[in-house]
Structure formats: C-alpha cells, structure tokens
Design a protein around this motif. Structure first.
Motif, mmCIF file in Angstrom:
data_model
loop_
_atom_site.group_PDB
_atom_site.id
_atom_site.type_symbol
_atom_site.label_atom_id
_atom_site.label_comp_id
_atom_site.label_asym_id
_atom_site.label_seq_id
_atom_site.Cartn_x
_atom_site.Cartn_y
_atom_site.Cartn_z
ATOM 1 N N ALA A 144 85.798 -102.773 -36.485
ATOM 2 C CA ALA A 144 86.659 -103.818 -35.941
ATOM 3 C C ALA A 144 86.173 -104.257 -34.563
ATOM 4 O O ALA A 144 86.146 -105.457 -34.247
ATOM 5 N N LEU A 145 85.778 -103.293 -33.728
ATOM 6 C CA LEU A 145 85.232 -103.633 -32.417
ATOM 7 C C LEU A 145 83.914 -104.388 -32.534
ATOM 8 O O LEU A 145 83.618 -105.278 -31.718
ATOM 9 N N ALA A 146 83.113 -104.031 -33.522
ATOM 10 C CA ALA A 146 81.844 -104.728 -33.725
ATOM 11 C C ALA A 146 82.076 -106.208 -34.010
ATOM 12 O O ALA A 146 81.369 -107.077 -33.482
ATOM 13 N N GLU A 147 83.078 -106.514 -34.825
ATOM 14 C CA GLU A 147 83.384 -107.919 -35.112
ATOM 15 C C GLU A 147 83.856 -108.638 -33.861
ATOM 16 O O GLU A 147 83.470 -109.786 -33.604
ATOM 17 N N ARG A 148 84.656 -107.970 -33.044
ATOM 18 C CA ARG A 148 85.113 -108.578 -31.783
ATOM 19 C C ARG A 148 83.956 -108.779 -30.822
ATOM 20 O O ARG A 148 83.896 -109.776 -30.099
ATOM 21 N N ALA A 149 83.017 -107.844 -30.814
ATOM 22 C CA ALA A 149 81.861 -107.977 -29.935
ATOM 23 C C ALA A 149 81.016 -109.188 -30.321
ATOM 24 O O ALA A 149 80.550 -109.943 -29.460
ATOM 25 N N LEU A 150 80.806 -109.388 -31.610
ATOM 26 C CA LEU A 150 80.047 -110.546 -32.061
ATOM 27 C C LEU A 150 80.759 -111.846 -31.690
ATOM 28 O O LEU A 150 80.110 -112.833 -31.330
ATOM 29 N N ARG A 151 82.075 -111.840 -31.767
ATOM 30 C CA ARG A 151 82.826 -113.030 -31.373
ATOM 31 C C ARG A 151 82.686 -113.283 -29.877
ATOM 32 O O ARG A 151 82.508 -114.430 -29.446
ATOM 33 N N LEU A 152 82.759 -112.235 -29.072
ATOM 34 C CA LEU A 152 82.666 -112.394 -27.624
ATOM 35 C C LEU A 152 81.313 -112.970 -27.213
ATOM 36 O O LEU A 152 81.233 -113.812 -26.311
ATOM 37 N N PHE A 153 80.230 -112.535 -27.869
ATOM 38 C CA PHE A 153 78.896 -112.983 -27.498
ATOM 39 C C PHE A 153 78.405 -114.159 -28.337
ATOM 40 O O PHE A 153 77.242 -114.564 -28.209
ATOM 41 N N GLY A 154 79.265 -114.694 -29.191
ATOM 42 C CA GLY A 154 78.901 -115.886 -29.947
ATOM 43 C C GLY A 154 77.811 -115.669 -30.972
ATOM 44 O O GLY A 154 77.037 -116.581 -31.253
ATOM 45 N N VAL A 155 77.732 -114.481 -31.534
ATOM 46 C CA VAL A 155 76.732 -114.188 -32.566
ATOM 47 C C VAL A 155 77.384 -114.379 -33.931
ATOM 48 O O VAL A 155 78.385 -113.737 -34.242
ATOM 49 N N LEU A 170 70.915 -108.186 -31.959
ATOM 50 C CA LEU A 170 71.393 -109.403 -32.614
ATOM 51 C C LEU A 170 71.368 -110.585 -31.655
ATOM 52 O O LEU A 170 71.030 -111.709 -32.055
ATOM 53 N N CYS A 171 71.711 -110.351 -30.390
ATOM 54 C CA CYS A 171 71.640 -111.429 -29.401
ATOM 55 C C CYS A 171 70.199 -111.890 -29.201
ATOM 56 O O CYS A 171 69.927 -113.094 -29.082
ATOM 57 N N ALA A 172 69.276 -110.935 -29.150
ATOM 58 C CA ALA A 172 67.867 -111.284 -28.971
ATOM 59 C C ALA A 172 67.344 -112.075 -30.165
ATOM 60 O O ALA A 172 66.621 -113.078 -29.996
ATOM 61 N N ILE A 173 67.691 -111.658 -31.359
ATOM 62 C CA ILE A 173 67.249 -112.370 -32.558
ATOM 63 C C ILE A 173 67.845 -113.774 -32.596
ATOM 64 O O ILE A 173 67.151 -114.752 -32.904
ATOM 65 N N ARG A 174 69.126 -113.888 -32.264
ATOM 66 C CA ARG A 174 69.755 -115.204 -32.237
ATOM 67 C C ARG A 174 69.067 -116.118 -31.234
ATOM 68 O O ARG A 174 68.757 -117.283 -31.528
ATOM 69 N N GLY A 175 68.791 -115.603 -30.021
ATOM 70 C CA GLY A 175 68.134 -116.420 -29.009
ATOM 71 C C GLY A 175 66.744 -116.851 -29.427
ATOM 72 O O GLY A 175 66.340 -118.001 -29.189
ATOM 73 N N ARG A 176 66.016 -115.940 -30.060
ATOM 74 C CA ARG A 176 64.658 -116.284 -30.509
ATOM 75 C C ARG A 176 64.699 -117.323 -31.618
ATOM 76 O O ARG A 176 63.887 -118.263 -31.636
ATOM 77 N N VAL A 177 65.627 -117.210 -32.549
ATOM 78 C CA VAL A 177 65.747 -118.181 -33.632
ATOM 79 C C VAL A 177 66.151 -119.546 -33.094
ATOM 80 O O VAL A 177 65.609 -120.584 -33.493
#
Length: 392
Positions: A96-107, A346-353
C-alpha cells in the motif's frame, strides 16, 4: 455490416478490490515462503524472543515480539502462526505504501499502472529477505583437465521479525518527510516523531534516518528549524534505546566483539574476505535490492533530487556501519534501503524514457510542419488522468 458492441469498462471499485485481493494473496505467499526458507538464529529463536531471553542486541528490538506476546495472551495460537500473521499484515502495508510512493513521485500514469508497478516491489524485497546466500569456494576448479564450477552451495538466511517492519517504517517516514518538508506544521512533526519513536523500538537503524531527515528538509526549512528537528529526533532515539539497552544488559551476546561493552558482533574481516571473491562480489550487485542499484547508478541524473538526498543520507552511513557490525552476506541487514532503491530505480527509468521520447519528438519536429509536430507530441505525452486520480 454490424458493429461489435463495446465492452463496458471495469468499475474502479472492482479494480481496487481485485488489486487488494492480489496484495493479500501475494503477502500470504511471500510469508509462507519466508517461514519455510528461513529459520531463526539459534540464540534468537521464537521462544527466546517472545519471552525476552534472546541475546543482545537482538532482544531490545522488542516491538514485534511484544506484539506477539500480547496477541498470544488473548488468542490461543502458537509463535510461528502469530509471527506469520504479523508478517502478512506488514507485507500488505508495504505494498500500500509502495502505491502511495509512486503517486507522490508521479511514476505511472493512472491508478491501474501504479498498482501494477507497486506489486513489482515484491521482487527486490523477496530477493533481500528470502533468497539464500550463495557460497562460492572456489568459483572454478580444474576437473580432469577441464574447467569446471567449484564448490557452490546455498546457505539459508536467518529470520528476524523486525526486518520487514523496519523497511515499512523507513519508507513511511521518507514519504511523510518529503510530502511535508515545505510545510512542517506542529501536528505533522508530532506524527513523524511518533512513528519514529515506534520504529526505534523496532530497530535501532532509525539512527540513520536522522541525517536523512536533515538533508530532506534542507532545501525547504531554515537552519534553526532543521537543527531543532534533528535534536528532537536524537533525543527520542536516545530516550528509547538507552532504557532498552539497560533492561536487556543481562542478555549477553557470547559473540559480541565490536568495541568495549557494546553487544554487537564484529564482522569486518569476514566481510572483506567474502567480498574479495570477484565472482561473489559481482553477484552481489544484482542481489542487492534485486538489481535496483544498477539503474540508479547508471541513470543517477534522472533520479528525483529528493530521493537522491534520501539515499545519500540513509544508505551511505548504513553501508559504512554495516561493513563493521553486520554480515554483508545477509542482505536482510539492508532491507530498509530496498524500497528506496526500487523507487529510485523506477524514477530513473521514467526520466530516461521521457528524455528519449523528448529527443524523438524534437527530431520529428525538425522534419514536420509545426501543427503535425504538436499533434505528435501530444499523442506521445498525453495520458488523461482518471477521475479522482490526484497526487497527495
């Protein structure tokens, strides 16, 4: 010519219920594998831990053992089942925290994508907590004149009840500090301090959250506020840890050999000897947090600056201390950094893509009329938000 009727969209409530069902089933699966593939350290077995007879410093990590004893006082169930139920609950909270973390960082754009990505945290966490250690001695041998693999065998990890909760507390505190760093009100600080105190009862590695908190607050708060927060966290840490050390001072660890009367074991020579094996050292880069360290190192410029501060403030000091007081072959000692490295990867991969996409769109704009270029850029980047899908 008859048209095919469109399928009705799946309701968001149904998707949410299915996701929670997957989370529960995955948590049960991971817990059963963990209890089957690991075992308690003989000096910290379930009976010793629950009845406060385990050796130091393991015994003063008392949060989960105290919860087990409380539950068993009212419900007639055994230690393994009680620890297992707590472990399942903690896994659920982690996802559940992982999903919130992705939402916070826009992933991940949209709830469905974020929920699917959140489940991927199971991979690095399982590798850290479940996968046995690989003993390689030597890596290769000569057998009848031919090159052959050496003596390789698996050594199963020990189970400690405070490992997974430590990862949950760390991720929760990182998210709260990042989300509230610009507006750190009194009630918010009180909640952070309360969670920090409970986490310190669970494990003393919360000491590494103190410098991390300073780095996260640095761009948004004045020095006076930062120093007050760090002083408050330090006082809380000492107020929790000193009494626990005094209470369990008689639970002597026969292997303690770090410095003076500290109950910690010294493993730096063993760690250096183990990591001097080139094959073993290379394997550890993949095993550490399921390989999440690799995209973080490769695409460090694309990691969110807030996560960079969290990694520098928490991972580096933890790694240095672990070199002396922890067994590096037991990757569970790094369990707190696994969710952070996963999120940073995941943030690094998103930024690179996104950077690659921007380069392609720019190249297309040089070859097409302006209207076509704008249309292509919109088609690449646009992803209409779902109803009610907003960052916290």
């Amino acid at each position: 010519m008859s048209s095919t009727p469109s399928r009705p969209p799946i309701r968001r409530s149904t998707e949410r219920a299915l996701w929670w069902g997957c989370v529960v089933l995955l948590s049960i699966f991971l817990t059963t594998i963990q209890l089957a593939a690991t075992k308690p350290y003989p000096l910290t077995d379930f009976d010793r831990v629950v009845y406060m007879q385990a050796v130091e410093p393991f015994q003063h990590r008392v949060l989960v053992p105290a919860a087990v004893r409380f539950i068993e006082h009212y419900i007639p169930i055994g230690h393994r089942l009680t620890f297992g139920l707590i472990e399942v609950t903690v896994w659920i909270i982690l996802f559940a925290l992982a999903e919130r973390a992705l939402r916070l960082f826009g992933v991940g754009q949209g709830e469905a994508k974020r929920r699917l990505l959140a489940l991927s945290l199971a991979v690095p966490m399982a590798i850290v907590t479940l996968m046995p250690d690989l003993r390689v001695a030597p890596a290769f041998i000569i057998d009848r004149g031919r090159l052959e693999l050496g003596e390789w065998h698996l050594q199963y990890l020990f189970y400690y009840p405070y490992d997974l909760p430590a990862a949950v507390f760390t991720l929760l505190l990182v998210l709260l500090i990042i989300a509230w760093s610009q507006r750190l009100t009194g009630p918010r600080l009180a909640l952070i301090c309360s969670i920090f105190t409970i986490a310190t009862v669970n494990r003393e590695t919360t000491m590494f959250l103190i410098p991390m908190a300073g780095l996260l607050l640095l761009p948004h708060q004045p020095w006076t506020t930062i120093l007050k927060v760090l002083a408050l966290l330090t006082i809380l840490f000492v107020a929790v840890q000193l009494p626990l050390h005094w209470i369990f001072a008689a639970n002597v660890n026969p292997h303690a050999s770090l410095v003076g009367d500290l109950p910690y074991e010294q493993h730096w020579a063993q760690n250096l000897a183990q990591m001097s094996q080139p094959f073993y050292l290379l394997a550890q880069f993949v095993r550490l947090a399921g390989g999440c360290l690799l995209p973080v190192l490769l695409w460090w410029p694309y990691v969110d600056p807030r996560l960079k501060r969290a990694l520098i403030g928490f991972v580096l000091p933890l790694g240095v201390i672990a070199l002396f007081a922890g067994r590096l072959v037991e990757h569970r000692i790094f369990v707190e950094i696994a969710p952070l490295l996963w999120l940073a990867a995941l943030c690094a991969i998103r930024g690179r893509v996104h950077q690659s996409t921007a380069v392609r769109v720019t190249a297309a704009a040089d070859r097409q009329p302006s209207g076509a270029a704008i249309s292509q850029a919109y088609s690449v980047h646009a992803d209409p938000p779902e109803s009610g899908d907003r960052n916290p």
